[in-house]
Design a protein around this motif. Structure first.
Motif, mmCIF file in Angstrom:
data_model
loop_
_atom_site.group_PDB
_atom_site.id
_atom_site.type_symbol
_atom_site.label_atom_id
_atom_site.label_comp_id
_atom_site.label_asym_id
_atom_site.label_seq_id
_atom_site.Cartn_x
_atom_site.Cartn_y
_atom_site.Cartn_z
ATOM 1 N N ARG A 1 0.890 -1.178 -0.092
ATOM 2 C CA ARG A 1 -0.031 -0.037 -0.080
ATOM 3 C C ARG A 1 0.906 1.130 0.037
ATOM 4 N NH1 ARG A 1 -2.549 -2.840 4.384
ATOM 5 N NH2 ARG A 1 -1.662 -1.234 5.713
ATOM 6 N N THR B 1 -3.813 0.323 -4.275
ATOM 7 C CA THR B 1 -4.803 0.212 -3.429
ATOM 8 C C THR B 1 -5.186 -1.472 -3.516
ATOM 9 O OG1 THR B 1 -5.954 2.185 -4.252
ATOM 10 C CG2 THR B 1 -7.530 0.518 -3.473
ATOM 11 N N GLU C 1 -8.935 -6.737 7.629
ATOM 12 C CA GLU C 1 -8.693 -5.278 7.615
ATOM 13 C C GLU C 1 -7.392 -4.428 7.818
ATOM 14 O OE1 GLU C 1 -11.720 -3.838 10.438
ATOM 15 O OE2 GLU C 1 -13.413 -4.701 9.539
ATOM 16 N N GLN C 2 -6.588 -5.321 8.259
ATOM 17 C CA GLN C 2 -5.233 -5.123 8.500
ATOM 18 C C GLN C 2 -4.217 -5.005 6.929
ATOM 19 O OE1 GLN C 2 -2.776 -5.735 12.187
ATOM 20 N NE2 GLN C 2 -4.750 -7.277 12.566
ATOM 21 N N SER D 1 -6.888 -1.640 1.907
ATOM 22 C CA SER D 1 -6.699 -0.378 2.077
ATOM 23 C C SER D 1 -8.077 0.309 2.619
ATOM 24 C CB SER D 1 -6.862 0.336 0.703
ATOM 25 O OG SER D 1 -5.665 0.075 -0.162
ATOM 26 N N ASP D 2 -7.992 1.464 3.232
ATOM 27 C CA ASP D 2 -8.858 2.049 3.816
ATOM 28 C C ASP D 2 -9.976 2.887 2.845
ATOM 29 O OD1 ASP D 2 -8.518 1.615 6.544
ATOM 30 O OD2 ASP D 2 -6.944 3.112 6.757
ATOM 31 N N PRO D 3 -11.267 2.993 3.289
ATOM 32 C CA PRO D 3 -11.979 2.683 4.396
ATOM 33 C C PRO D 3 -12.388 0.927 4.104
ATOM 34 C CG PRO D 3 -13.517 3.681 3.101
ATOM 35 C CD PRO D 3 -12.237 3.901 2.383
ATOM 36 N N ALA D 4 -12.387 0.271 5.201
ATOM 37 C CA ALA D 4 -12.833 -1.130 4.883
ATOM 38 C C ALA D 4 -13.800 -1.541 4.072
ATOM 39 C CB ALA D 4 -12.513 -1.898 6.551
ATOM 40 N N TYR D 5 -15.004 -0.813 4.647
ATOM 41 C CA TYR D 5 -16.354 -1.385 3.812
ATOM 42 C C TYR D 5 -15.995 -1.274 2.390
ATOM 43 C CZ TYR D 5 -17.710 3.602 3.369
ATOM 44 O OH TYR D 5 -17.988 4.978 3.131
ATOM 45 N N HIS E 1 -13.215 -2.038 0.507
ATOM 46 C CA HIS E 1 -12.266 -2.676 -0.007
ATOM 47 C C HIS E 1 -12.186 -4.409 0.587
ATOM 48 C CE1 HIS E 1 -10.864 1.488 -0.161
ATOM 49 N NE2 HIS E 1 -10.480 1.048 -1.448
#
Length: 323
Positions: A247, A252, A267-268, A271-275, A277
């Motif tokens: 990243r 991405t 989630e680690q 990329s952000d936001p998790a929802y 990606h």
């Protein structure tokens, strides 16, 4: 004649005054946004609703608020269904709609990393390949059927990493991409996810030196990775660190987690936001169900594909083993 000239002069003066007022009007104009959509599930514990901007503010008018809003569900709620995952996958990954629209001036260089470890099994891997090959037909840039276009590369991994094809092998030709994916054999082995992430960073994405890539990567494209895995890496901490390095060079990272994945671990990686990606399926059997749901959301005459129609033969598979 004189009266006509006077009328013309008066009309011209009025028009000039109106034009001046229009050009130099400093009345504040507030933002106007649509009503919120209904809430929809986009993850195990996440609801999303969206709206769009109908009028942008000017002259110091009230600014627009957010175009999306999420709500976290308490633990223990029902798992996300394949149909719900299809909506999220189509919205955020395949085409990106509303406020999630990708820039129309940007080409996408997409690299798919697919788990072929022993926990998946051969028949399951073959079914997942068929689902993946089909769903790529519906990837959309929002920029029409010609240039600029997407490119696709494909890597599989278990104990070692296999580069199946890079960005300028089959990467711009959908039929070639599809057939090349279907021909990949299953190997089995351990789950060296960290090795796969490091390989694509250093080799496929030239460790961030995009202009000097030898894999067909374009310097100014959007760089994206989709990791398809059951989420059980051999070395979890090393996997998180490898994903961060990827990243950090401007890639991405999306993930399609299948089965009983560790949500916190996934989630680690992404990329952000998790929802936007991470996408969830309860089993590999649900992969096909999700793809059928995606297909149902598209017109069969306009699947919204944007691959260059000129492709080239695939080179031999490259094999990379961890040190």
């Amino acid at each position: 004649m004189r009266s006509s000239l006077l009328f013309f002069s008066a009309t011209l003066a009025l028009l000039s005054t109106a034009t001046f007022a229009w050009l130099y009007d400093t009345t504040p104009v507030d933002c106007i946004q649509s009503v919120w959509s209904d809430w929809r599930k986009v993850g195990y514990n996440t609801l999303l609703r969206t709206r769009v901007i109908l009028r942008h503010p000017s002259n110091g008018g009230a600014a627009c608020g957010p175009n999306d809003e999420i709500q976290q569900l308490p633990p223990g709620r029902a798992a996300i269904t394949p149909n719900e995952t299809a909506v999220a996958f189509d919205t955020f990954f395949l085409k990106g709609t509303s406020s999630f629209q990708r820039s129309p001036d940007k080409e996408r260089d997409l690299l798919i990393i697919m788990d072929e470890s022993g926990s998946i099994t051969g028949p399951t891997f073959d079914a997942a390949k068929r689902a993946l090959a089909e769903v790529l037909k519906y990837i959309c840039p929002g920029i029409g059927p010609s240039y600029p276009y997407h490119q696709v590369a494909f890597v599989t991994f278990s104990s070692t990493v296999r580069e199946q094809f890079d960005f300028n092998d089959y990467g711009t030709y959908y039929a070639g991409v599809r057939e090349a994916i279907l021909q990949v054999p299953y190997r089995g082995g351990t789950t060296a996810t960290h090795t796969a992430l490091d390989y694509v960073r250093t080799t496929m994405f030239a460790d961030g030196d995009f202009a000097h890539s030898t894999k067909g990567l374009r310097a100014d494209s959007l760089k994206e990775v989709l990791l398809i895995t059951d989420g059980h890496p051999d070395r979890a901490d090393d996997t998180v660190a490898a994903a961060a390095r990827l990243r950090n060079i401007g890639v991405t990272v999306f993930a399609l987690g299948i089965g009983g994945i560790n949500q916190n671990h996934m989630e680690q990686i992404i990329s952000d936001p998790a929802y936007r990606h991470i996408f969830h399926l309860s089993s590999f059997d649900d992969f096909h169900t999700m793809v059928e749901a995606v297909i149902g959301q598209h017109s069969p005459d306009q699947p919204c594909i944007s691959f260059n129609p000129w492709g080239s033969p695939s080179p031999p598979v490259k094999i990379y083993a961890p040190a």
